[in-house]
Design a protein around this motif. Structure first.
Motif, short mmCIF file in Angstrom:
data_model
loop_
_atom_site.label_atom_id
_atom_site.label_comp_id
_atom_site.label_asym_id
_atom_site.label_seq_id
_atom_site.Cartn_x
_atom_site.Cartn_y
_atom_site.Cartn_z
N LEU A 11 0.85 -1.19 0.00
CA LEU A 11 0.00 0.00 0.00
C LEU A 11 0.89 1.24 0.00
N THR A 12 0.44 2.30 -0.65
CA THR A 12 1.21 3.54 -0.72
C THR A 12 0.42 4.68 -0.10
N ALA A 13 1.02 5.83 0.00
CA ALA A 13 0.35 7.01 0.54
C ALA A 13 -0.85 7.41 -0.32
N ALA A 14 -0.88 6.98 -1.55
CA ALA A 14 -2.00 7.30 -2.44
C ALA A 14 -3.23 6.43 -2.16
N ASP A 15 -3.04 5.31 -1.46
CA ASP A 15 -4.16 4.43 -1.11
C ASP A 15 -4.88 5.01 0.10
N ARG A 16 -6.17 5.24 -0.03
CA ARG A 16 -6.94 5.94 1.00
C ARG A 16 -8.04 5.05 1.56
N CYS A 17 -8.35 5.26 2.84
CA CYS A 17 -9.40 4.53 3.53
C CYS A 17 -10.75 4.81 2.86
N ASP A 18 -11.48 3.74 2.57
CA ASP A 18 -12.80 3.90 1.94
C ASP A 18 -13.82 4.51 2.89
N ARG A 19 -13.53 4.52 4.16
CA ARG A 19 -14.48 5.07 5.14
C ARG A 19 -14.24 6.56 5.41
N CYS A 20 -12.95 6.95 5.62
CA CYS A 20 -12.69 8.33 6.06
C CYS A 20 -11.70 9.09 5.18
N GLY A 21 -11.01 8.42 4.27
CA GLY A 21 -10.06 9.10 3.40
C GLY A 21 -8.65 9.20 3.94
N CYS A 39 -8.01 2.54 6.92
CA CYS A 39 -6.98 3.01 7.83
C CYS A 39 -6.93 2.03 9.00
N ALA A 40 -5.93 2.15 9.85
CA ALA A 40 -5.81 1.23 10.99
C ALA A 40 -7.02 1.32 11.91
N HIS A 41 -7.50 2.53 12.16
CA HIS A 41 -8.65 2.73 13.05
C HIS A 41 -9.88 1.99 12.55
N HIS A 42 -10.24 2.22 11.30
CA HIS A 42 -11.45 1.58 10.77
C HIS A 42 -11.24 0.08 10.53
N GLY A 43 -10.02 -0.34 10.24
CA GLY A 43 -9.74 -1.76 10.13
C GLY A 43 -10.02 -2.48 11.44
N ARG A 44 -9.58 -1.88 12.57
CA ARG A 44 -9.85 -2.48 13.88
C ARG A 44 -11.35 -2.42 14.20
N LYS A 45 -11.97 -1.29 13.87
CA LYS A 45 -13.39 -1.11 14.19
C LYS A 45 -14.27 -2.15 13.49
N PHE A 46 -13.95 -2.43 12.23
CA PHE A 46 -14.78 -3.33 11.44
C PHE A 46 -14.22 -4.76 11.36
N GLU A 47 -13.20 -5.07 12.15
CA GLU A 47 -12.53 -6.37 12.08
C GLU A 47 -13.48 -7.56 12.12
N PRO A 48 -14.42 -7.64 13.08
CA PRO A 48 -15.30 -8.83 13.11
C PRO A 48 -16.09 -9.02 11.82
N GLU A 49 -16.62 -7.95 11.28
CA GLU A 49 -17.40 -8.06 10.04
C GLU A 49 -16.51 -8.37 8.84
N LEU A 50 -15.32 -7.78 8.82
CA LEU A 50 -14.42 -8.01 7.69
C LEU A 50 -13.97 -9.47 7.61
N LYS A 51 -13.71 -10.07 8.76
CA LYS A 51 -13.28 -11.47 8.77
C LYS A 51 -14.32 -12.38 8.15
N LYS A 52 -15.58 -12.03 8.26
CA LYS A 52 -16.67 -12.85 7.72
C LYS A 52 -16.75 -12.80 6.20
N ILE A 53 -16.31 -11.68 5.60
CA ILE A 53 -16.49 -11.49 4.16
C ILE A 53 -15.17 -11.44 3.39
#
Length: 76
Positions: A11-21, A39-53
């Protein structure tokens, strides 16, 4: 977060979080074939749901605590 190491491009600095940018540190490849970036914050926040999909999760959050490449030996 459970991750799968993939030969995907880093991932590079040009890759942006789909939730907050903010800069993305996680790439989630979906079972349906798409991908999401978080981003790390939203990755942790949505971790349980992301693991399912997720077919794969590329986690580069360790870069947040790594010393900068330009740091001197004393700073590392």
């Amino acid at each position: 977060m459970t991750t799968v190491l993939t030969p995907a491009s880093p991932l590079t600095a040009a890759d942006r979080c789909d939730r907050c940018g903010a800069q993305a540190y996680l790439r989630v490849v979906l079972l349906s074939g798409g991908e999401l970036l978080f981003c790390a914050h939203h990755g942790r926040k949505f971790e349980p749901e992301l693991k399912k999909i997720a077919a794969e999760i590329q986690d580069e959050t360790e870069r947040l605590t790594a010393p900068p490449a330009t740091a001197s030996e004393e700073e590392r």
